[in-house]
Design a protein around this motif. Structure first.
Motif, mmCIF file in Angstrom:
data_model
loop_
_atom_site.group_PDB
_atom_site.id
_atom_site.type_symbol
_atom_site.label_atom_id
_atom_site.label_comp_id
_atom_site.label_asym_id
_atom_site.label_seq_id
_atom_site.Cartn_x
_atom_site.Cartn_y
_atom_site.Cartn_z
ATOM 1 N N GLU A 1 0.831 -1.208 0.000
ATOM 2 C CA GLU A 1 0.000 0.000 0.000
ATOM 3 C C GLU A 1 0.865 1.257 0.000
ATOM 4 N N ALA A 2 1.943 1.243 0.746
ATOM 5 C CA ALA A 2 2.842 2.403 0.779
ATOM 6 C C ALA A 2 3.508 2.612 -0.582
ATOM 7 N N MET A 3 3.926 1.527 -1.214
ATOM 8 C CA MET A 3 4.545 1.650 -2.537
ATOM 9 C C MET A 3 3.541 2.170 -3.563
ATOM 10 N N ALA A 4 2.314 1.696 -3.487
ATOM 11 C CA ALA A 4 1.279 2.183 -4.407
ATOM 12 C C ALA A 4 1.023 3.669 -4.178
ATOM 13 N N THR B 1 1.706 6.236 -7.234
ATOM 14 C CA THR B 1 0.565 6.843 -7.929
ATOM 15 C C THR B 1 0.203 8.217 -7.406
ATOM 16 N N ARG B 2 0.659 8.536 -6.212
ATOM 17 C CA ARG B 2 0.368 9.844 -5.616
ATOM 18 C C ARG B 2 -1.134 10.135 -5.537
ATOM 19 N N THR B 3 -1.953 9.082 -5.440
ATOM 20 C CA THR B 3 -3.404 9.314 -5.446
ATOM 21 C C THR B 3 -4.008 9.467 -4.060
ATOM 22 N N GLY C 1 -7.949 12.267 -2.902
ATOM 23 C CA GLY C 1 -7.124 11.238 -3.519
ATOM 24 C C GLY C 1 -7.340 9.878 -2.872
ATOM 25 N N ALA C 2 -7.472 9.859 -1.551
ATOM 26 C CA ALA C 2 -7.718 8.600 -0.836
ATOM 27 C C ALA C 2 -9.070 8.021 -1.235
ATOM 28 N N LYS C 3 -10.068 8.889 -1.376
ATOM 29 C CA LYS C 3 -11.402 8.427 -1.801
ATOM 30 C C LYS C 3 -11.325 7.854 -3.210
ATOM 31 N N ARG C 4 -10.632 8.572 -4.104
ATOM 32 C CA ARG C 4 -10.476 8.121 -5.483
ATOM 33 C C ARG C 4 -9.764 6.763 -5.505
ATOM 34 N N ARG C 5 -8.709 6.623 -4.713
ATOM 35 C CA ARG C 5 -7.986 5.354 -4.669
ATOM 36 C C ARG C 5 -8.874 4.235 -4.137
ATOM 37 N N GLY C 6 -9.676 4.539 -3.119
ATOM 38 C CA GLY C 6 -10.604 3.541 -2.577
ATOM 39 C C GLY C 6 -11.584 3.052 -3.621
ATOM 40 N N SER D 1 -11.725 -0.745 -5.194
ATOM 41 C CA SER D 1 -12.973 -1.513 -5.123
ATOM 42 C C SER D 1 -13.378 -2.025 -6.498
ATOM 43 N N VAL D 2 -13.266 -1.160 -7.494
ATOM 44 C CA VAL D 2 -13.606 -1.563 -8.863
ATOM 45 C C VAL D 2 -12.670 -2.677 -9.322
ATOM 46 N N LEU D 3 -11.367 -2.522 -9.078
ATOM 47 C CA LEU D 3 -10.408 -3.549 -9.483
ATOM 48 C C LEU D 3 -10.665 -4.870 -8.767
ATOM 49 N N ALA D 4 -10.997 -4.802 -7.487
ATOM 50 C CA ALA D 4 -11.282 -6.020 -6.740
ATOM 51 C C ALA D 4 -12.524 -6.719 -7.305
ATOM 52 N N SER D 5 -13.559 -5.955 -7.634
ATOM 53 C CA SER D 5 -14.768 -6.520 -8.213
ATOM 54 C C SER D 5 -14.476 -7.150 -9.566
ATOM 55 N N LEU D 6 -13.713 -6.434 -10.395
ATOM 56 C CA LEU D 6 -13.367 -6.954 -11.713
ATOM 57 C C LEU D 6 -12.560 -8.247 -11.623
ATOM 58 N N SER D 7 -11.625 -8.296 -10.679
ATOM 59 C CA SER D 7 -10.794 -9.497 -10.567
ATOM 60 C C SER D 7 -11.625 -10.712 -10.166
ATOM 61 N N LYS D 8 -12.713 -10.516 -9.434
ATOM 62 C CA LYS D 8 -13.574 -11.633 -9.053
ATOM 63 C C LYS D 8 -14.390 -12.120 -10.240
#
Length: 186
Positions: free
Chosen positions: A153-156, A160-162, A168-173, A177-184
């Motif tokens: 998480e720190a490296m990300a 990405t500086r998001t 930025g934290a909200k955008r990253r969240g 979430s979208v990526l996690a849903s897509l991966s499933k």
């Protein structure tokens, strides 16, 4: 920073903190164990960059010997009474190998020499925080496990500086979430 730390832990955490030497952690814990991995990495880096420098090589070897002895003492269940005496001897050994403690270097000094003196200053200035794990065997000598858990998480965040701001934290969240849903689903 200190504000976030105080918000999470309160004015003073009633336990033992195992951390690097980040200034926000100073006086935050009832007892404070500094992470040995940070000190050892600095000594290793100096030795690797300067393989011909016998002073750096001897220092690294001595520092590792002290660390290994401390780990051995911390694991020795028979040492219920003698732990304070062991810590006193370990602290004395640190002082002995830090021969350049307090040395003032001029601006023309090589950068690695300055790092070497700073490392010795850190060790001696925080000597009471080096062997808490010997006195309390349930405490780890490093914060490596915690750092490994937070590393991705720190490296990300760095890459990405998001999440440097609330938006930025909200955008990253949302993105995570979208990526996690897509991966499933894929």
């Amino acid at each position: 920073g200190k504000g976030v730390l105080t918000e999470v832990l309160g004015e003073q955490f009633g336990g033992i903190g195992v951390t690097d030497d980040y200034s926000a952690y100073q006086s935050q814990f009832t007892e404070h164990q500094l992470c040995w991995a940070h000190f050892l990495r600095k000594a290793i880096a100096l030795s690797l960059r300067n393989p011909e420098n016998g002073q750096y090589q001897r220092f690294l070897k001595s520092l590792f010997a002290i660390y290994y002895d401390a780990v051995h003492f911390s694991r020795d269940r028979r040492l219920s009474v003698g732990r304070h005496a062991k810590v006193d001897k370990l602290q004395s050994r640190i002082r002995m190998i830090c021969r350049r403690y307090g040395e003032v270097l001029d601006k023309a000094a090589p950068a690695d020499d300055a790092k070497f003196v700073r490392l010795q200053n850190e060790l001696v200035d925080h000597i009471e925080k080096l062997f808490v794990f010997v006195l309390h065997p349930e405490v780890e000598a490093t914060n490596n496990r915690s750092e490994r858990q937070a590393r991705s998480e720190a490296m990300a965040r760095k890459a990405t500086r998001t999440s440097k701001t609330e938006s930025g934290a909200k955008r990253r969240g949302i993105i995570m979430s979208v990526l996690a849903s897509l991966s499933k689903r894929l």
